[in-house]
Design a protein around this motif. Structure first.
Motif, mmCIF file in Angstrom:
data_model
loop_
_atom_site.group_PDB
_atom_site.id
_atom_site.type_symbol
_atom_site.label_atom_id
_atom_site.label_comp_id
_atom_site.label_asym_id
_atom_site.label_seq_id
_atom_site.Cartn_x
_atom_site.Cartn_y
_atom_site.Cartn_z
ATOM 1 N N PHE A 250 13.176 3.155 9.343
ATOM 2 C CA PHE A 250 13.513 1.869 8.724
ATOM 3 C C PHE A 250 14.887 1.422 9.175
ATOM 4 O O PHE A 250 15.096 0.267 9.529
ATOM 5 N N TYR A 251 15.824 2.358 9.179
ATOM 6 C CA TYR A 251 17.177 2.007 9.615
ATOM 7 C C TYR A 251 17.155 1.495 11.050
ATOM 8 O O TYR A 251 17.780 0.494 11.387
ATOM 9 N N GLU A 252 16.418 2.190 11.915
ATOM 10 C CA GLU A 252 16.431 1.809 13.328
ATOM 11 C C GLU A 252 15.823 0.441 13.561
ATOM 12 O O GLU A 252 16.090 -0.203 14.565
ATOM 13 N N ASN A 253 14.995 -0.025 12.622
ATOM 14 C CA ASN A 253 14.448 -1.364 12.753
ATOM 15 C C ASN A 253 15.357 -2.421 12.153
ATOM 16 O O ASN A 253 15.073 -3.609 12.235
ATOM 17 N N ASN A 254 16.425 -2.008 11.479
ATOM 18 C CA ASN A 254 17.297 -2.975 10.819
ATOM 19 C C ASN A 254 18.768 -2.725 11.151
ATOM 20 O O ASN A 254 19.640 -2.901 10.307
ATOM 21 N N THR A 255 19.013 -2.317 12.397
ATOM 22 C CA THR A 255 20.385 -2.011 12.782
ATOM 23 C C THR A 255 21.270 -3.248 12.779
ATOM 24 O O THR A 255 22.486 -3.134 12.836
ATOM 25 N N ASP A 256 20.676 -4.441 12.721
ATOM 26 C CA ASP A 256 21.515 -5.637 12.738
ATOM 27 C C ASP A 256 22.157 -5.905 11.386
ATOM 28 O O ASP A 256 23.074 -6.702 11.293
ATOM 29 N N LEU A 258 22.477 -3.070 8.904
ATOM 30 C CA LEU A 258 22.896 -1.813 8.271
ATOM 31 C C LEU A 258 23.759 -0.976 9.196
ATOM 32 O O LEU A 258 23.590 -1.009 10.412
ATOM 33 N N LYS A 259 24.695 -0.240 8.599
ATOM 34 C CA LYS A 259 25.390 0.763 9.390
ATOM 35 C C LYS A 259 25.195 2.118 8.715
ATOM 36 O O LYS A 259 25.131 2.218 7.497
#
Lengths: 346, 454
Positions: A250-256, A258-259
């Motif tokens: 999920f994080y890798e799909n929302n790197t824009d 999330l950090k």
């Protein structure tokens, strides 16, 4: 009463006449929402490459999926349960009581749990399990004494962390993710901070101390999210100081937006999880009802396709989406091919 | 109220001066002010409502309109017979053994060759680097084409393929070169290459018919997902609802309204029907799970079961509106029919029912529209999740094959990780609203044209 009777009888007649003529020809899968994206990617490719219909994949959580799996054998029960944790002793027993005695356990790979915050928010870049225990534990050690958690800001216990209010969004108890979070983060932090020792020396048994370690403070600084990661993301979006627990994919799909923070100095990535360096990861499973193999067309083919090298291997679409490929995939493949059930030796 | 009565009722006491009727006294002024205030409140309430409506519609349209556009990428693919038909005898069964994984490298190579041929300066040398630009669905499209046209092997054919969701988002402004800095799926160089390909016309944005007519897709290819099959699922459910709830509902209301004796039992039934209309829909879902799936062994995720559950939910709505329109037919019509010797049944079916029909139809359409937008009961009978069935082969497969429904599909998309799904969820809402609006307009037209007032 006439209305109720009339309705009931009409509906039953319709229902019974409809059942007579059909048998299910698609594979039905339910369970963990973490496994769902992987299972749907496989189901889609399966539908494209085989003559069988595309399997139906539902979510609902690991426990809910296993519960439906254990309802019995027959076409109106699901064939495969996805789980982000191993099946429990209790569930195996419940399954056996309902006639589901032969279960094939398939481990598809690993998933990492990451701690992420708003991209432009405070500098949450490095955590340790102790930080999380100090932030969320019910009883923590302050100046050598065990007290109710007094911490209001992250900087209260670790000067390296930002001086902002603690606001964390963790998965609710029905999620498999919660269990990993409790065991690998809270319990670890409890031991590291010495809280566990203090509890045991204070007269608690080891089991009680472990349970107390996993208890999360209830004063609103930590929020259980029972929905999906999308909900956690929405909470973080509206709260600049929030820190949330997400799956790696999920994080890798929302790197824009999330950090991510490191855990004990290790940044989460498929590589660091596969090597075991990143401490907070868990295996993902699916469970097959052996009694349905040969009855539901395509079930075994689907399972074999799922764990094949081209799907679950390090370069396959699952790894591309964020799954950490299992180094022992070969064993898993033979488990499925030979239909090895749980409890029998390989 | 109290001001008005006291003001009017109390005759002028000795101290009170009689003034001109044109000169307002303090009390009248106060009353007038009160009325003006009340009007302002009312107007304010309407304005607030309108503001919400406008905000909502703006949000829906601005978020969802992107879903109706899609980026396509034109790739010339060399269909290598060495790879796609190893035996060389063009046998369909043999060729089907080459899975989509065998086709992906050919497509990527095709795009890389195109980039080289056009002399575009891009820092990519491996075919695998092109993965970020092309949708994962491309391989299936090429494979289907080859299996249908084995003669094309050995030739180079141009395919119009879906671009990946990131490239699509870049052309729509959702993704920028800065925002992909930390994205593992695509890099800024890929986006620059997309710009270059756009200049030579290989990448273009077009109308997304796939979104309206296609099936759901997995999370690795948001660009392929469509709501078409879910629309069909909803359609079959509505057929079931109509087929069951209209006859049952109308029969029940005619009996209750025209034939049933008025006693405690019928009163009780009436109260319960009204109560049923207020029962939360999730309750019907759990009832459906217990009765239709666990007891009657109907298949999970099937529109038939969804339709039956929604029937239970719609019945009270239809019964209540039917009874209201039967009641609205004046008793004189019944009396006249009975007076010239018609039987009770003849009076109902020849006279009362036709006059009540517009009201009944309106109620039915409103009930159907309500059922169309219902998600909660469907959660429990397995109509939410990844359900990417193809178009049903026939009527029976339409009712029995697993399918989703429009609102359930929107709910499912809103949960997914890829931001492209967020856009599609809003797009789905637009389509759902268009359907609901159409149904409500039909209901209004029916009422306007055929309803009689006495």
């Amino acid at each position: 009463m006439s209305l109720v009777k009339l309705t009931a009888s009409t509906l039953t007649i319709a229902a019974v006449s409809a059942t007579a003529a059909m048998a299910r020809d698609n594979v039905q899968v339910a369970g963990s929402s973490t496994v769902l994206p992987y299972a749907s990617i496989v189901a889609e490719a399966f539908g494209e490459n085989f003559d069988f219909p595309t399997p139906v994949v539902e979510s609902g959580g690991s426990s809910a999926g296993l519960k439906r799996f254990c309802e019995g054998v027959g076409e109106n029960t699901i064939d495969i349960a996805n789980a982000s944790r191993a099946i429990r002793e209790k569930e195996v027993k419940a399954c056996a009581e309902a006639g589901v005695s032969e279960i094939i356990e398939v481990r598809i790979g690993y998933d990492g749990i990451v701690f992420a915050s708003q991209l432009d928010g405070p500098e949450f870049t490095a955590f340790t399990p102790s930080d999380w225990y100090n932030a969320l534990g019910q009883k923590v050690v302050v100046d050598g004494a065990l007290v109710d958690n007094p911490h209001a800001q992250w900087s209260d216990f670790n000067a390296d962390l930002p001086a902002v209010e603690i606001a964390s969004f963790i998965p609710g108890t029905k999620h498999g993710t919660r269990e990993v979070f409790e065991e690998k983060v809270l319990l670890q932090g409890c031991e590291d901070t010495g809280a566990m020792e203090a509890m045991i020396s204070g007269g608690m048994s080891e089991d009680d101390a472990e349970a107390a370690c996993m208890a999360v403070r209830t004063d609103g600084k930590s929020v259980d999210i029972d929905g999906d990661y999308t909900e956690t993301l929405a909470r973080i979006d509206s709260n600049p100081n929030g820190v949330g627990v997400f799956g790696l994919a999920f994080y890798e799909n929302n790197t824009d937006t999330l950090k991510v923070a490191t855990m004990s100095g290790v940044a989460p990535s498929t590589e660091s999880i596969a090597s075991g360096e990143y401490p907070v990861s868990r295996p993902l499973f699916f469970y097959i009802k052996k009694a349905h193999i040969g009855v539901i067309p395509g079930l075994k083919e689907f399972a074999e396709f799922f764990v094949s090298d081209e799907i679950a291997g390090p370069d396959g679409p699952l790894a591309n989406y964020g799954l950490v490929s299992d180094p022992e995939l070969g064993n898993t493949q033979s488990t499925v091919a030979d239909e090895h059930t749980m409890g029998t030796n390989m | 109220m109290s001001d008005a009565t006291s003001g009017g009722a109390v005759p002028a006491a000795g101290s009170r001066r009689h003034g001109s009727i044109l000169q307002l006294d303090a009390r009248t002024k106060k009353r007038n002010a009160k009325e003006a205030r009340f009007r302002a409140y009312g107007l304010g309430a309407i304005i607030i409502g309108l503001v919400f409506l406008v905000t909502l519609l703006t949000a829906i349209v601005s978020n969802g309109v992107g879903a109706f556009q899609q980026t396509f990428i034109e790739v010339p693919v060399y269909l290598d017979p060495q790879k796609l038909d190893k035996t060389g005898n063009r046998d369909a069964a043999e060729m089907a053994k080459v899975s989509t994984f065998g086709y992906t490298p050919l497509i990527q190579q095709g795009l890389l060759d195109l980039v080289d041929r056009e002399g575009i300066d891009a820092p990519f040398e491996k075919a695998g680097d092109m993965k970020a630009l092309i949708s994962a669905s491309a391989a299936a499209k090429v494979r289907d084409y080859v299996l249908a046209n084995p003669d094309a092997l050995g030739e180079t054919r141009g395919f119009e393929l879906l671009a990946s969701s990131r490239v699509d988002g870049y052309l729509k402004g959702r993704v920028t070169q800065e925002s992909v800095e930390r994205d593992r799926n695509i890099s800024a160089e890929h986006l620059q290459l997309a710009d270059a390909l756009r200049e030579i016309g290989a990448i273009r944005k077009g109308f997304n018919s796939e979104f309206i007519f296609g099936a759901d897709a997995s999370e690795s290819r948001a660009e392929q997902a469509g709501i078409g099959v879910a629309i069909l699922g909803s359609f079959f459910m509505m057929l079931v609802v109509l087929a069951f709830s209209l006859p049952i509902g109308v029969a029940a209301s005619i009996y209750l309204e025209e034939f049933a004796p008025k006693n405690r039992l019928t009163d009780l039934i009436e109260v319960n029907i009204s109560n049923l209309a207020a029962v939360p829909s999730i309750v019907f879902g759990i009832l459906g799970l217990a009765v239709f799936i666990e007891f009657a062994h109907l298949p999970q995720s099937a529109p038939l079961v969804g339709g039956l559950v929604l029937t239970l939910m719609t019945l009270p709505t239809i019964i209540i509106s039917t009874r209201a329109s039967l009641k609205a037919v004046p008793p004189s019509i019944r009396d006249a029919a009975l007076g010239i010797g018609a039987s009770k049944m003849q009076s109902v079916f020849h006279h009362v029912l036709p006059l009540a029909a517009p009201g009944i139809l309106t109620g039915t359409i409103i009930g159907l529209a309500q059922a169309l937008g219902e998600t909660a009961p469907l959660l429990l009978i397995g109509m939410v999740g990844y359900i990417a069935t193809n178009y049903p082969d026939g009527i029976s497969s339409g009712f029995l094959d697993p399918n989703s429904a429009m609102p359930a599909q929107i709910y499912e998309w809103a949960k997914r990780a890829d931001p492209a799904y967020y856009e599609r969820a809003w797009g789905g809402i637009i389509i759902l609203l268009v359907f609901l609006l159409t149904m409500n307009i039909i209901a209004i037209i029916l009422r306007r044209r055929f309803e009689r007032r006495w």
